[in-house]
Design a protein around this motif. Sequence first.
Motif, short mmCIF file in Angstrom:
data_model
loop_
_atom_site.label_atom_id
_atom_site.label_comp_id
_atom_site.label_asym_id
_atom_site.label_seq_id
_atom_site.Cartn_x
_atom_site.Cartn_y
_atom_site.Cartn_z
N LEU A 27 43.33 -25.01 -16.51
CA LEU A 27 42.02 -25.13 -17.13
C LEU A 27 42.09 -25.98 -18.39
O LEU A 27 42.89 -25.70 -19.29
N VAL A 28 41.26 -27.01 -18.44
CA VAL A 28 41.18 -27.86 -19.62
C VAL A 28 39.70 -28.02 -19.97
O VAL A 28 38.91 -28.47 -19.14
N HIS A 29 39.35 -27.63 -21.19
CA HIS A 29 37.95 -27.74 -21.61
C HIS A 29 37.92 -27.86 -23.13
O HIS A 29 38.66 -27.18 -23.84
N SER A 30 37.08 -28.75 -23.61
CA SER A 30 37.00 -28.96 -25.05
C SER A 30 35.55 -29.17 -25.46
O SER A 30 34.81 -29.95 -24.84
N THR A 31 35.13 -28.43 -26.47
CA THR A 31 33.81 -28.61 -27.06
C THR A 31 33.98 -28.64 -28.57
O THR A 31 35.09 -28.51 -29.10
N GLU A 32 32.87 -28.77 -29.25
CA GLU A 32 32.89 -28.78 -30.71
C GLU A 32 33.38 -27.45 -31.27
O GLU A 32 33.95 -27.38 -32.35
N TYR A 33 33.19 -26.37 -30.49
CA TYR A 33 33.49 -25.03 -30.99
C TYR A 33 34.75 -24.41 -30.41
O TYR A 33 35.30 -23.47 -30.98
N SER A 34 35.19 -24.90 -29.27
CA SER A 34 36.37 -24.27 -28.68
C SER A 34 37.16 -25.27 -27.83
O SER A 34 36.62 -26.26 -27.34
N ARG A 35 38.43 -24.96 -27.67
CA ARG A 35 39.30 -25.77 -26.84
C ARG A 35 40.15 -24.85 -25.98
O ARG A 35 40.61 -23.82 -26.43
N ILE A 36 40.32 -25.24 -24.73
CA ILE A 36 41.20 -24.47 -23.86
C ILE A 36 42.05 -25.45 -23.06
O ILE A 36 41.59 -26.46 -22.56
N ASN A 37 43.33 -25.16 -23.01
CA ASN A 37 44.27 -25.92 -22.19
C ASN A 37 45.30 -24.90 -21.71
O ASN A 37 46.28 -24.62 -22.39
N LYS A 38 45.01 -24.32 -20.56
CA LYS A 38 45.78 -23.16 -20.13
C LYS A 38 46.11 -23.24 -18.65
O LYS A 38 45.24 -23.51 -17.82
N ILE A 39 47.37 -23.02 -18.33
CA ILE A 39 47.80 -22.89 -16.95
C ILE A 39 47.95 -21.39 -16.67
O ILE A 39 48.72 -20.71 -17.34
N LEU A 40 47.17 -20.89 -15.72
CA LEU A 40 47.19 -19.46 -15.44
C LEU A 40 48.50 -19.07 -14.77
O LEU A 40 48.97 -19.75 -13.85
N ASN A 41 49.07 -17.96 -15.23
CA ASN A 41 50.32 -17.45 -14.67
C ASN A 41 50.19 -15.92 -14.62
O ASN A 41 50.80 -15.21 -15.41
N GLN A 42 49.35 -15.45 -13.70
CA GLN A 42 49.01 -14.03 -13.66
C GLN A 42 48.25 -13.72 -12.37
O GLN A 42 47.93 -14.63 -11.59
N LYS A 43 47.94 -12.47 -12.17
CA LYS A 43 47.08 -12.07 -11.07
C LYS A 43 45.64 -12.43 -11.43
O LYS A 43 45.21 -12.21 -12.57
N ILE A 44 44.90 -13.00 -10.48
CA ILE A 44 43.52 -13.37 -10.74
C ILE A 44 42.64 -12.91 -9.57
O ILE A 44 43.13 -12.67 -8.47
N THR A 45 41.36 -12.78 -9.84
CA THR A 45 40.38 -12.45 -8.81
C THR A 45 39.67 -13.74 -8.41
O THR A 45 39.22 -14.49 -9.27
#
Length: 201
Positions: free
Chosen positions: A19-37
């Motif tokens: 997941l890569v997402h960037s806005t004026e208020y938040s940034r995320i750059n994360k590769i998930l390594n877990q159980k997900i739904t």
Amino acid sequence: MGVLDETNTLKENEVYVHLVHSTEYSRINKILNQKITVYRSPSLYPGDIKILTAVNKPELSHMINVIVFSKKGKRPTFNKLSGGDLDGDRYVILFNDYITNNIKDTNCSPLEDPKYSIKSNNNQINKKITIDDTINCMITSVQNDLVGLICDNHMAIADNSDLKAKDPRCIKLCKYFNQEIDAPKNGNFISLSTLQEENNR
């Protein structure tokens, strides 16, 4: 959006999500390594929601903001999620541990994958498609579209049944729903009379 692991790196029931997402208020750059739904919307059948393992695979690092599915297994995982075929399918991904760890009855088997035959007129296989053909296809799809009605019936039955979405009438509607979703592509629409007969049983 769901895509296929062409590198054949992922094991069955494994996915890759970066997941890569960037806005004026938040940034995320994360590769998930877990159980997900993971599920597709709408998901009418209880087995359409799956708990999968998101893993970090450097071979897939170029895949960003998509969910990469393994092609391994007798039936690929993406197809077990409401009959997905990766033709532009969008999936909901929940990576909140509280939600994933509290989903009950995760062992519900997926609905069988319907193999509906494509209706075609052999005399028109090599026919050049005209604007009239396109218009007729759209009109036929709109006139025969029962997806909303099927979903409403499913919700009404599930809400009033002790078995909820596992009520046999709901399961039957799930099969109709899957058929109706693909009907614009193959012409195999559910008739309103068939749906009414089911409601009267």
